[in-house]
Motif scaffolding. Structure first.
Motif, PDB file in Angstrom:
ATOM      1  N   TYR A  18      -4.762  -8.733   2.403  1.00 13.91           N
ATOM      2  CA  TYR A  18      -3.938  -8.068   3.415  1.00 13.91           C
ATOM      3  C   TYR A  18      -3.091  -6.983   2.755  1.00 13.91           C
ATOM      4  N   GLY A  19      -3.016  -5.835   3.416  1.00 12.07           N
ATOM      5  CA  GLY A  19      -2.176  -4.752   2.942  1.00 12.07           C
ATOM      6  C   GLY A  19      -0.913  -4.649   3.772  1.00 12.07           C
ATOM      7  N   VAL A  20       0.174  -4.184   3.139  1.00  7.25           N
ATOM      8  CA  VAL A  20       1.444  -4.004   3.836  1.00  7.25           C
ATOM      9  C   VAL A  20       1.992  -2.611   3.534  1.00  7.25           C
ATOM     10  N   GLU A  21       2.427  -1.911   4.586  1.00 12.71           N
ATOM     11  CA  GLU A  21       3.028  -0.593   4.436  1.00 12.71           C
ATOM     12  C   GLU A  21       4.401  -0.558   5.093  1.00 12.71           C
ATOM     13  N   ALA A  22       5.246   0.350   4.606  1.00 16.60           N
ATOM     14  CA  ALA A  22       6.498   0.639   5.292  1.00 16.60           C
ATOM     15  C   ALA A  22       6.172   1.384   6.587  1.00 16.60           C
ATOM     16  N   GLU A  23       6.788   0.985   7.667  1.00 13.44           N
ATOM     17  CA  GLU A  23       6.484   1.564   8.971  1.00 13.44           C
ATOM     18  C   GLU A  23       6.746   3.078   9.009  1.00 13.44           C
ATOM     19  N   VAL A  24       7.726   3.548   8.242  1.00  9.26           N
ATOM     20  CA  VAL A  24       8.062   4.975   8.273  1.00  9.26           C
ATOM     21  C   VAL A  24       7.060   5.845   7.526  1.00  9.26           C
ATOM     22  N   CYS A  25       6.090   5.199   6.865  1.00 10.29           N
ATOM     23  CA  CYS A  25       5.102   5.963   6.087  1.00 10.29           C
ATOM     24  C   CYS A  25       3.800   5.178   6.039  1.00 10.29           C
ATOM     25  N   ALA A  26       3.076   5.199   7.155  1.00  7.23           N
ATOM     26  CA  ALA A  26       1.955   4.263   7.328  1.00  7.23           C
ATOM     27  C   ALA A  26       0.609   4.978   7.378  1.00  7.23           C
ATOM     28  N   SER A  27       0.261   5.683   6.320  1.00  9.32           N
ATOM     29  CA  SER A  27      -0.982   6.452   6.303  1.00  9.32           C
ATOM     30  C   SER A  27      -2.223   5.558   6.337  1.00  9.32           C
ATOM     31  N   ALA A  28      -2.219   4.473   5.566  1.00 10.69           N
ATOM     32  CA  ALA A  28      -3.383   3.592   5.540  1.00 10.69           C
ATOM     33  C   ALA A  28      -3.619   2.956   6.907  1.00 10.69           C
ATOM     34  N   TRP A  29      -2.531   2.503   7.536  1.00 15.35           N
ATOM     35  CA  TRP A  29      -2.628   1.885   8.858  1.00 15.35           C
ATOM     36  C   TRP A  29      -3.153   2.901   9.880  1.00 15.35           C
ATOM     37  N   ALA A  30      -2.599   4.112   9.859  1.00 15.06           N
ATOM     38  CA  ALA A  30      -3.031   5.152  10.798  1.00 15.06           C
ATOM     39  C   ALA A  30      -4.477   5.560  10.544  1.00 15.06           C
TER      40      ALA A  30
ATOM     41  N   ILE B 235       0.846  -1.203   0.000  1.00 16.50           N
ATOM     42  CA  ILE B 235       0.000   0.000   0.000  1.00 16.50           C
ATOM     43  C   ILE B 235       0.878   1.248   0.000  1.00 16.50           C
ATOM     44  N   GLY B 236       0.632   2.113  -0.969  1.00 18.98           N
ATOM     45  CA  GLY B 236       1.192   3.450  -0.976  1.00 18.98           C
ATOM     46  C   GLY B 236       0.033   4.427  -0.845  1.00 18.98           C
ATOM     47  N   GLY B 237      -0.480   4.873  -1.993  1.00 20.43           N
ATOM     48  CA  GLY B 237      -1.684   5.701  -1.981  1.00 20.43           C
ATOM     49  C   GLY B 237      -2.957   4.891  -1.890  1.00 20.43           C
ATOM     50  N   GLY B 238      -2.869   3.599  -2.248  1.00 18.52           N
ATOM     51  CA  GLY B 238      -4.012   2.711  -2.096  1.00 18.52           C
ATOM     52  C   GLY B 238      -4.689   2.268  -3.371  1.00 18.52           C
ATOM     53  N   GLY B 239      -4.190   2.679  -4.543  1.00 20.62           N
ATOM     54  CA  GLY B 239      -4.837   2.304  -5.791  1.00 20.62           C
ATOM     55  C   GLY B 239      -4.776   0.824  -6.091  1.00 20.62           C
ATOM     56  N   LEU B 240      -3.613   0.216  -5.875  1.00 22.42           N
ATOM     57  CA  LEU B 240      -3.431  -1.201  -6.183  1.00 22.42           C
ATOM     58  C   LEU B 240      -4.311  -2.078  -5.303  1.00 22.42           C
ATOM     59  N   ILE B 241      -4.245  -1.859  -3.995  1.00 25.38           N
ATOM     60  CA  ILE B 241      -5.020  -2.722  -3.104  1.00 25.38           C
ATOM     61  C   ILE B 241      -6.519  -2.479  -3.258  1.00 25.38           C
ATOM     62  N   SER B 242      -6.909  -1.256  -3.616  1.00 23.27           N
ATOM     63  CA  SER B 242      -8.329  -0.971  -3.836  1.00 23.27           C
ATOM     64  C   SER B 242      -8.872  -1.803  -4.986  1.00 23.27           C
ATOM     65  N   GLY B 243      -8.166  -1.775  -6.123  1.00 26.08           N
ATOM     66  CA  GLY B 243      -8.626  -2.531  -7.283  1.00 26.08           C
ATOM     67  C   GLY B 243      -8.610  -4.024  -7.048  1.00 26.08           C
ATOM     68  N   ILE B 244      -7.537  -4.515  -6.422  1.00 25.58           N
ATOM     69  CA  ILE B 244      -7.437  -5.946  -6.152  1.00 25.58           C
ATOM     70  C   ILE B 244      -8.529  -6.390  -5.187  1.00 25.58           C
ATOM     71  N   ALA B 245      -8.772  -5.602  -4.143  1.00 28.17           N
ATOM     72  CA  ALA B 245      -9.786  -5.980  -3.158  1.00 28.17           C
ATOM     73  C   ALA B 245     -11.179  -6.019  -3.774  1.00 28.17           C
ATOM     74  N   ILE B 246     -11.514  -5.021  -4.605  1.00 28.61           N
ATOM     75  CA  ILE B 246     -12.833  -4.999  -5.244  1.00 28.61           C
ATOM     76  C   ILE B 246     -13.036  -6.240  -6.090  1.00 28.61           C
ATOM     77  N   ALA B 247     -12.074  -6.537  -6.965  1.00 27.96           N
ATOM     78  CA  ALA B 247     -12.220  -7.683  -7.867  1.00 27.96           C
ATOM     79  C   ALA B 247     -12.183  -9.008  -7.117  1.00 27.96           C
ATOM     80  N   ALA B 248     -11.218  -9.154  -6.211  1.00 27.07           N
ATOM     81  CA  ALA B 248     -11.054 -10.422  -5.513  1.00 27.07           C
ATOM     82  C   ALA B 248     -12.261 -10.755  -4.650  1.00 27.07           C
ATOM     83  N   LYS B 249     -12.755  -9.768  -3.900  1.00 26.37           N
ATOM     84  CA  LYS B 249     -13.895 -10.017  -3.016  1.00 26.37           C
ATOM     85  C   LYS B 249     -15.179 -10.258  -3.798  1.00 26.37           C
ATOM     86  N   ALA B 250     -15.306  -9.614  -4.964  1.00 31.32           N
ATOM     87  CA  ALA B 250     -16.503  -9.837  -5.788  1.00 31.32           C
ATOM     88  C   ALA B 250     -16.503 -11.235  -6.394  1.00 31.32           C
TER      89      ALA B 250
END
Length: 279
Positions: free
Chosen positions: A198-210, A175-190
């Motif tokens: 599951y999403g993974v972020e670098a600890e030094v830049c964890a906007s989605a987690w926060a 996860i960076g801005g969230g585009g990749l996981i958004s598209g994958i989650a929509i298609a996969a869950k449908a």
């Protein structure tokens, strides 16, 4: 929000312009982590990243609106190359705003695909502001992650994963801005509601987690990371809503573990991948 139907349409539209990347099994890492572990090899994609999927889909959708000024985008590198490649594919100019610390390699690659590079700011947010400013002069703005067409293009990865391996029971996505996981989650869950995403972020830049913890979009302070491609200090609002509804969990990784993962992939699979991919 993009739908499964829009993702499937995107898949049909961009199919002839991208590489159908393989799923590669790792026996050694499967034993190490007690699962059947496969890598979706988007590092073998044109321009070296999945980003071309969303960029192509966006330009295809907007091609009747794109004039002589072309398109403008903001990126630390991978979206830059995807947009530059896609713009050249349709014969329109592309201006790419990159942070001042963007790697020379990614700057040169973007230029090689025909993009005009403008260096500005310390982070992606600064670049986005500058790209919007340039867009006011005429070019069509192509957001790196907060756009339904971009999300739909990235979601085509999930279609390929589940076509190639319907038994997949979990997908792990950077996860960076969230585009990749958004598209994958929509298609996969449908397609398979019981699948885990599951999403993974670098600890030094964890906007989605926060943001997930707070319940609303949060900006975070950033530091230089070996996973520079996902170092985004504020996740997209559209992306956050999708993540909140469809993503099962988000985990953080420390810099030393990202570096270790790069080395592990080289040693065990002879794959050289960037930090943003190995998280």
């Amino acid at each position: 929000m993009a739908s499964l139907e829009e993702i499937q349409k995107a898949g049909a539209e961009i199919e002839s312009s991208i590489i159908r990347t393989p799923l590669v099994h790792s026996p050694a890492l499967s034993r190490m982590f007690n699962c059947n572990l496969y890598f979706k090899m988007e590092n073998l994609q044109k321009t070296g990243s999945f980003k071309i999927r969303g960029a192509l889909n966006k330009i295809m959708q907007e091609r009747d609106k794109i004039g002589s000024e072309g398109v403008v985008a903001a990126s630390a590198g991978n979206h830059a190359q995807g947009v530059a490649f896609s713009a050249r594919r349709f014969g329109v100019p592309a201006t790419i705003v990159m942070p001042e610390w963007a790697s020379i390699t990614k700057q040169e690659a973007t230029k090689a695909y025909g993009g005009r590079v403008v260096l500005h700011g310390e982070n992606i947010s600064d670049c986005l502001d500058k790209a919007r400013e340039i867009s006011a002069e005429g070019p069509v703005f192509i957001h790196p992650y907060e756009d339904p067409a971009i999300i739909a293009g990235q979601g085509t990865i999930a279609l390929e994963i589940l076509e190639d391996m319907p038994e997949t029971d979990a997908v792990v996505v950077p996860i960076g801005g969230g585009g990749l996981i958004s598209g994958i989650a929509i298609a996969a869950k449908a397609l398979k509601p019981e699948i885990a995403v599951y999403g993974v972020e670098a600890e030094v830049c964890a906007s989605a987690w926060a943001s997930r913890k707070k319940g609303s979009v949060e900006s975070v302070s950033t530091a230089l990371s070996i996973a520079d491609g996902i170092c985004v200090k504020r996740i997209g609002a559209l992306n956050f809503e999708i993540i909140r509804k469809l993503v099962d969990d988000i985990v953080l990784v420390e810099e030393e573990h990202i570096a270790s993962a790069i080395l592990l992939l080289i040693e065990r699979k002879k794959i050289l991948a960037e930090g943003a991919g190995v998280v």
